[in-house]
Motif scaffolding. Structure first.
Motif, PDB file in Angstrom:
ATOM      1  N   GLU A  41      17.798   3.431  52.123  1.00 36.12           N
ATOM      2  CA  GLU A  41      18.684   3.098  51.006  1.00 36.12           C
ATOM      3  C   GLU A  41      18.727   4.224  49.973  1.00 36.12           C
ATOM      4  O   GLU A  41      19.366   4.094  48.938  1.00 36.12           O
ATOM      5  N   GLY A  42      17.979   5.316  50.218  1.00 29.23           N
ATOM      6  CA  GLY A  42      17.969   6.457  49.311  1.00 29.23           C
ATOM      7  C   GLY A  42      16.950   6.362  48.193  1.00 29.23           C
ATOM      8  O   GLY A  42      16.969   7.176  47.271  1.00 29.23           O
ATOM      9  N   GLN A  43      16.055   5.387  48.244  1.00 31.07           N
ATOM     10  CA  GLN A  43      15.031   5.221  47.219  1.00 31.07           C
ATOM     11  C   GLN A  43      13.819   6.086  47.546  1.00 31.07           C
ATOM     12  O   GLN A  43      13.284   6.007  48.657  1.00 31.07           O
ATOM     13  N   PHE A  44      13.380   6.902  46.584  1.00 33.20           N
ATOM     14  CA  PHE A  44      12.217   7.762  46.770  1.00 33.20           C
ATOM     15  C   PHE A  44      10.984   6.910  47.031  1.00 33.20           C
ATOM     16  O   PHE A  44      10.782   5.879  46.398  1.00 33.20           O
ATOM     17  N   GLN A  45      10.146   7.354  47.978  1.00 31.30           N
ATOM     18  CA  GLN A  45       8.911   6.652  48.319  1.00 31.30           C
ATOM     19  C   GLN A  45       7.776   7.209  47.464  1.00 31.30           C
ATOM     20  O   GLN A  45       7.298   8.315  47.731  1.00 31.30           O
ATOM     21  N   PRO A  46       7.347   6.497  46.417  1.00 27.68           N
ATOM     22  CA  PRO A  46       6.293   7.028  45.540  1.00 27.68           C
ATOM     23  C   PRO A  46       4.977   7.200  46.293  1.00 27.68           C
ATOM     24  O   PRO A  46       4.650   6.433  47.195  1.00 27.68           O
ATOM     25  N   GLY A  47       4.238   8.247  45.903  1.00 27.10           N
ATOM     26  CA  GLY A  47       2.934   8.498  46.501  1.00 27.10           C
ATOM     27  C   GLY A  47       2.982   9.196  47.843  1.00 27.10           C
ATOM     28  O   GLY A  47       1.955   9.366  48.498  1.00 27.10           O
ATOM     29  N   VAL A  48       4.158   9.621  48.265  1.00 24.52           N
ATOM     30  CA  VAL A  48       4.327  10.271  49.563  1.00 24.52           C
ATOM     31  C   VAL A  48       4.617  11.751  49.359  1.00 24.52           C
ATOM     32  O   VAL A  48       5.457  12.120  48.537  1.00 24.52           O
ATOM     33  N   SER A  49       3.890  12.587  50.085  1.00 24.97           N
ATOM     34  CA  SER A  49       4.127  14.032  50.062  1.00 24.97           C
ATOM     35  C   SER A  49       4.401  14.494  51.482  1.00 24.97           C
ATOM     36  O   SER A  49       3.739  14.052  52.422  1.00 24.97           O
ATOM     37  N   ILE A  69       6.723  16.658  60.682  1.00 24.20           N
ATOM     38  CA  ILE A  69       6.695  16.493  59.235  1.00 24.20           C
ATOM     39  C   ILE A  69       6.199  15.070  58.977  1.00 24.20           C
ATOM     40  O   ILE A  69       6.791  14.096  59.439  1.00 24.20           O
ATOM     41  N   LEU A  70       5.068  14.992  58.282  1.00 26.75           N
ATOM     42  CA  LEU A  70       4.418  13.721  57.995  1.00 26.75           C
ATOM     43  C   LEU A  70       4.685  13.271  56.575  1.00 26.75           C
ATOM     44  O   LEU A  70       4.795  14.096  55.674  1.00 26.75           O
ATOM     45  N   ALA A  71       4.725  11.974  56.375  1.00 16.84           N
ATOM     46  CA  ALA A  71       4.743  11.393  55.038  1.00 16.84           C
ATOM     47  C   ALA A  71       3.291  11.066  54.709  1.00 16.84           C
ATOM     48  O   ALA A  71       2.743  10.078  55.187  1.00 16.84           O
ATOM     49  N   ALA A  72       2.637  11.932  53.935  1.00 18.09           N
ATOM     50  CA  ALA A  72       1.202  11.814  53.686  1.00 18.09           C
ATOM     51  C   ALA A  72       0.922  11.234  52.304  1.00 18.09           C
ATOM     52  O   ALA A  72       1.661  11.483  51.353  1.00 18.09           O
ATOM     53  N   SER A  73      -0.179  10.507  52.215  1.00 14.91           N
ATOM     54  CA  SER A  73      -0.642   9.974  50.932  1.00 14.91           C
ATOM     55  C   SER A  73      -1.740  10.884  50.392  1.00 14.91           C
ATOM     56  O   SER A  73      -2.208  11.792  51.078  1.00 14.91           O
ATOM     57  N   SER A  74      -2.191  10.631  49.171  1.00 19.53           N
ATOM     58  CA  SER A  74      -3.197  11.496  48.550  1.00 19.53           C
ATOM     59  C   SER A  74      -4.502  11.509  49.338  1.00 19.53           C
ATOM     60  O   SER A  74      -5.196  12.517  49.360  1.00 19.53           O
ATOM     61  N   GLY A  75      -4.865  10.429  49.983  1.00 21.09           N
ATOM     62  CA  GLY A  75      -6.078  10.385  50.788  1.00 21.09           C
ATOM     63  C   GLY A  75      -6.050  11.371  51.941  1.00 21.09           C
ATOM     64  O   GLY A  75      -7.100  11.859  52.376  1.00 21.09           O
ATOM     65  N   PHE A  76      -4.885  11.680  52.413  1.00 23.21           N
ATOM     66  CA  PHE A  76      -4.720  12.647  53.501  1.00 23.21           C
ATOM     67  C   PHE A  76      -5.254  14.016  53.075  1.00 23.21           C
ATOM     68  O   PHE A  76      -5.957  14.687  53.823  1.00 23.21           O
ATOM     69  N   PHE A  77      -4.937  14.413  51.849  1.00 27.71           N
ATOM     70  CA  PHE A  77      -5.358  15.719  51.349  1.00 27.71           C
ATOM     71  C   PHE A  77      -6.867  15.768  51.122  1.00 27.71           C
ATOM     72  O   PHE A  77      -7.502  16.785  51.379  1.00 27.71           O
ATOM     73  N   ALA A  78      -7.431  14.664  50.679  1.00 26.56           N
ATOM     74  CA  ALA A  78      -8.886  14.604  50.505  1.00 26.56           C
ATOM     75  C   ALA A  78      -9.587  14.784  51.847  1.00 26.56           C
ATOM     76  O   ALA A  78     -10.608  15.477  51.941  1.00 26.56           O
ATOM     77  N   ALA A  79      -9.043  14.188  52.900  1.00 25.35           N
ATOM     78  CA  ALA A  79      -9.627  14.326  54.242  1.00 25.35           C
ATOM     79  C   ALA A  79      -9.529  15.773  54.727  1.00 25.35           C
ATOM     80  O   ALA A  79     -10.472  16.291  55.346  1.00 25.35           O
ATOM     81  N   LEU A  80      -8.419  16.447  54.454  1.00 25.13           N
ATOM     82  CA  LEU A  80      -8.277  17.853  54.840  1.00 25.13           C
ATOM     83  C   LEU A  80      -9.282  18.722  54.093  1.00 25.13           C
ATOM     84  O   LEU A  80      -9.879  19.635  54.681  1.00 25.13           O
ATOM     85  N   GLU A  81      -9.469  18.462  52.817  1.00 19.73           N
ATOM     86  CA  GLU A  81     -10.447  19.222  52.022  1.00 19.73           C
ATOM     87  C   GLU A  81     -11.856  19.043  52.596  1.00 19.73           C
ATOM     88  O   GLU A  81     -12.632  19.995  52.661  1.00 19.73           O
TER      89      GLU A  81
END
Length: 151
Positions: A41-49, A69-81
């Motif tokens: 519907e064109g609505q931005f998905q908050p919390g998605v990078s 191309i993944l829709a990642a949440s903030s926890g995804f980046f913590a796991a990569l770190e």
């Protein structure tokens, strides 16, 4: 009823045609044509990078690979770190005048380290995340790469 995708994959390579296809895919994602960052519907998905996952390599960076191309949440980046801290991945960071320049600068660092023998890539799964300057404290565009290393 609206829907959104969690990922989209393209088989590509680093040829001019392959990079053009990658650019077109990113254009479809950022415009909302493919509902990854936005729902149908064109609505931005908050919390998605958006995060690029490079995988299923046919060899090295000169061959074909899958770009997801993944829709990642903030926890995804913590796991990569955490994986980088454990030595499973090597983290690279670069700045640039725009997001494309950031990515080119970051990959140039990887390829230089690879050529010099500092980096021994596993060619399993590599991740890329670009952050526009509007979302950084210093206003500079950034690219982060997490490159899988051989054990």
């Amino acid at each position: 009823m609206s829907y959104s995708l969690s990922s989209v994959t393209l088989r590509a390579n680093n040829s001019a045609e392959g990079l053009a296809a990658v650019g077109a895919l990113w254009g479809d994602v950022t415009s909302g044509k493919l509902p990854l960052l936005f729902d149908s519907e064109g609505q931005f998905q908050p919390g998605v990078s958006p995060v690029s996952l490079y995988h299923n390599y046919a060899g090295d960076e000169r061959g074909d690979y899958d770009l997801t191309i993944l829709a990642a949440s903030s926890g995804f980046f913590a796991a990569l770190e955490e994986k980088a801290a454990q030595g499973t991945y090597r983290k690279y960071e670069a700045e640039g005048e725009d997001l494309s320049a950031c990515a080119r600068n970051a990959w140039a660092l990887v390829w230089a380290d690879q050529q010099s023998g500092v980096l021994c890539r596993a060619f399993t799964e590599d991740f890329e995340s670009t952050v526009p300057g509007a979302y950084t404290k210093d206003g500079k565009d950034r690219c982060f790469l997490y490159i899988a290393v051989k054990p």
